[in-house]
Design a protein around this motif. Structure first.
Motif, short mmCIF file in Angstrom:
data_model
loop_
_atom_site.label_atom_id
_atom_site.label_comp_id
_atom_site.label_asym_id
_atom_site.label_seq_id
_atom_site.Cartn_x
_atom_site.Cartn_y
_atom_site.Cartn_z
N UNK A 358 0.81 -1.39 -0.05
CA UNK A 358 0.02 -0.13 -0.03
C UNK A 358 0.93 1.33 0.00
N UNK A 359 1.98 1.34 0.84
CA UNK A 359 2.57 2.64 0.63
C UNK A 359 3.29 2.80 -0.70
N UNK A 360 3.70 1.62 -1.25
CA UNK A 360 4.40 2.00 -2.65
C UNK A 360 3.15 2.38 -3.69
N UNK A 363 2.48 6.11 -3.04
CA UNK A 363 3.55 6.89 -3.47
C UNK A 363 3.70 7.19 -5.09
N UNK A 364 3.16 6.00 -5.67
CA UNK A 364 3.18 6.02 -7.11
C UNK A 364 1.83 6.63 -7.52
N UNK A 368 1.83 10.00 -9.94
CA UNK A 368 1.35 10.04 -11.13
C UNK A 368 0.43 10.90 -11.42
N UNK A 369 -0.42 11.75 -10.30
CA UNK A 369 -1.56 12.31 -10.52
C UNK A 369 -0.94 13.77 -10.40
N UNK A 370 0.26 13.86 -9.74
CA UNK A 370 0.61 15.32 -9.34
C UNK A 370 2.17 15.88 -10.01
N UNK A 395 4.94 7.93 -17.72
CA UNK A 395 5.60 6.81 -16.79
C UNK A 395 4.82 6.54 -15.51
N UNK A 396 4.33 7.40 -15.11
CA UNK A 396 3.46 7.18 -13.64
C UNK A 396 2.35 6.28 -13.79
#
Length: 417
Positions: A358-360, A363-364, A368-370, A395-396
Motif C-alpha cells: 500500500x505505501x508503494x 507513492x506511485x 502519477x497524479x501530481x 511513466x507514472x
C-alpha cells in the motif's frame, strides 16, 4: 509501547499537516486563480454555448480562426477553441450564457466547489471510512482537483456522477439512470464508456445498455437534424486527435504526455517542430507503439484469465488505468476519471493484508497524479534523457498499471480465495 504511541502521534501530526497543505493548495491554485479572468478551458465551452444561443451552426465551431475571432468579439481576449469536442458539448453551458464569461466562470467554480464537498461525503459513505481517511484519499488528486477548479473544466462533475451511479446506493435500484448518465457523459468526453464494464455482470445490464444507447443516439440525431454538417466536421478533427496529431497543438506537444508525442519526438523528423530526433525512423514509432499495446493487452488477458474469464470490478479498475497509457492526450484534470477505479482498489486492498504494497501504491499514485513536466529540471547533458524525464505522467500511469497487475497476478487467489 511508548515508542509505538509516539510514532502514532507523529504520523497523525504529519497527516494533519498534509491535509492543511492540500487545502491551502486547492484554495490558492484552484479557487483564487480560478476566480480570475484569464485563459481557461471554460472559455472553450462558454463560447460554444453563447454561439448556440445566437443560432450559429455547430460545424463552424471547428474552424479554429473563426471560433477564436468569435470568442474575442465576446470579450474573451485569450480566445477559445472547440475542436475536438463532440457537437453535443456546445450545449453544456447554455444556462450560464445569461451572464458574461467571467461571472459565468465564477458560478461554475462555485458549483465545482460544492461538488467537491459533496464528493468527499459520498466517498465517506460508500467506503464507510472516517472523514479523515476520506479526505486523505481525495487529497491524492491534489493537482487534478486544483487545475479542474482553476480552468473551469468538466471532469469533477463527470467523476462525481460516475462515483454516484456506480456506488452501491444506485447499483441495483436505478439501472436506467446508470445507463442514461454514462451515455450522456460518453457523448461529452468518450472515456466514460469504459465504465460500462462495471455493470456488465449485473442482473439488469440490458436495461442499462438500452438506456445508454438512447442517451447517446437521441441527442445525436437531434443535433444532426439541426446541423447535418456538424458530425462530419467533428469526425475529421477526431480522427486527427486519436492519431496523436492534436488540432492547433501538433503531434509533438509534450504537455499532453502521450505515447504518440514521446515517440514522435524520438523518431519522427520535422524541420520546424522536431529538427533533432534521436533517430529519424518513423517505423520504430509504429513498432514500439504496437509492442506497448500488445504488452498492455497481454497483461490484461492474464489478469482476465486469473479472474476466471469474468469482467470483475477489480479487472475493470486496472483496465481503465491501462487505457490511460494509450490515450492520444491527457491533462492533469483527466486523471480525475481515475477516482472511481482507485477508490474501488483502495477499498479492496485495505480489506486484505496489503500493508507492504500500500505505501508503494500510494507513492506511485500521488506521483502519477501530481508530478508535472515543469516540476522536473532540465538535464542538459543529454537531449534524449531530458525528453524521457519530462513525461512523468506517462511513466507514472505505466508504473501504476504494471505494479497493480503484478500484485494481483501474484496475490489474487492467495488473498481472495
Amino acid at each position: 509501547m511508548i515508542k509505538e504511541k509516539t510514532m502514532a502521534q507523529f504520523i497523525s501530526i504529519i497527516k494533519y499537516v498534509w491535509l492543511t497543505i492540500a487545502l491551502v493548495t486547492i484554495v490558492w491554485k484552484g479557487i483564487i486563480l480560478g476566480w480570475q479572468q484569464k485563459a481557461s478551458d471554460f472559455n472553450n465551452y462558454y463560447t460554444a454555448a453563447k454561439l448556440i444561443v445566437e443560432k450559429e451552426p455547430i460545424h463552424k465551431f471547428y474552424d479554429y480562426e473563426w471560433y477564436q475571432n468569435q470568442a474575442k468579439q465576446m470579450g474573451i481576449e485569450a480566445g477559445a477553441k472547440f475542436s475536438p469536442f463532440p457537437p453535443i458539448t456546445a450545449y453544456i453551458f447554455v444556462p450560464l450564457t445569461l451572464w458574461d464569461s467571467l461571472t459565468a466562470k465564477r458560478i461554475w467554480l462555485g458549483i465545482n466547489i460544492f461538488l467537491l464537498i459533496i464528493l468527499l461525503f459520498r466517498v465517506k459513505k460508500i467506503t464507510t471510512w472516517s472523514l479523515h481517511r476520506s479526505m486523505l484519499f481525495i487529497s491524492l488528486f491534489l493537482l487534478p482537483i486544483s487545475n479542474c477548479l482553476n480552468y473551469g473544466q468538466l471532469y469533477l462533475l463527470i467523476s462525481f456522477l460516475l462515483v454516484e451511479v456506480l456506488s452501491h446506493a444506485y447499483f441495483s435500484k436505478k439501472p436506467k439512470l446508470i445507463g442514461a448518465i454514462i451515455g450522456i457523459l460518453t457523448s461529452l468526453k468518450y472515456l466514460p464508456i469504459l465504465f460500462l464494464g462495471y455493470v456488465i455482470n449485473q442482473q439488469k445490464k440490458y436495461t442499462i445498455f438500452v438506456s445508454l444507447i438512447l442517451a447517446i443516439v437521441v441527442p445525436s440525431l437531434i443535433i444532426y437534424w439541426v446541423d447535418p454538417k456538424s458530425f462530419n466536421a467533428f469526425f475529421q478533427h477526431f480522427q486527427s486527435h486519436i492519431q496523436g496529431n492534436l488540432p492547433e497543438q501538433g503531434q509533438y506537444a509534450m504537455s499532453f504526455q502521450s505515447v504518440d508525442s514521446l515517440l514522435n519526438n524520438l523518431f519522427v523528423f520535422n524541420g520546424s517542430e522536431n529538427p533533432l530526433p534521436l533517430i529519424d525512423a518513423p517505423y520504430l514509432k509504429s513498432i514500439i507503439k504496437f509492442s506497448l499495446y500488445g504488452g498492455i493487452f497481454g497483461l490484461l488477458f492474464f489478469f482476465f484469465k486469473k479472474e476466471q474469464y469474468q469482467i470483475t470490478s477489480r479487472f475493470m479498475s486496472v483496465s481503465i488505468i491501462g487505457a490511460f497509457i494509450i490515450l492520444p492526450a491527457t491533462a492533469s484534470y483527466h486523471l480525475l476519471l481515475l477516482l472511481w477505479p482507485l477508490l474501488y482498489l483502495f477499498k479492496e486492498l485495505l480489506k486484505v493484508d496489503s500493508k507492504k504494497i500500500m505505501p508503494v501504491i500510494i507513492i506511485v499514485i500521488f506521483a502519477t497524479l501530481n508530478l508535472q513536466a515543469y516540476h522536473i529540471p532540465n538535464f542538459e547533458q543529454s537531449q534524449t534523457v531530458n525528453l524521457l524525464l519530462h513525461y512523468p505522467r506517462l511513466w507514472g500511469v505505466l508504473c501504476l498499471f504494471l505494479l497493480l497487475n503484478f500484485y494481483y497476478l501474484k496475490n489474487l487467489y492467495k488473498n481472495y480465495g
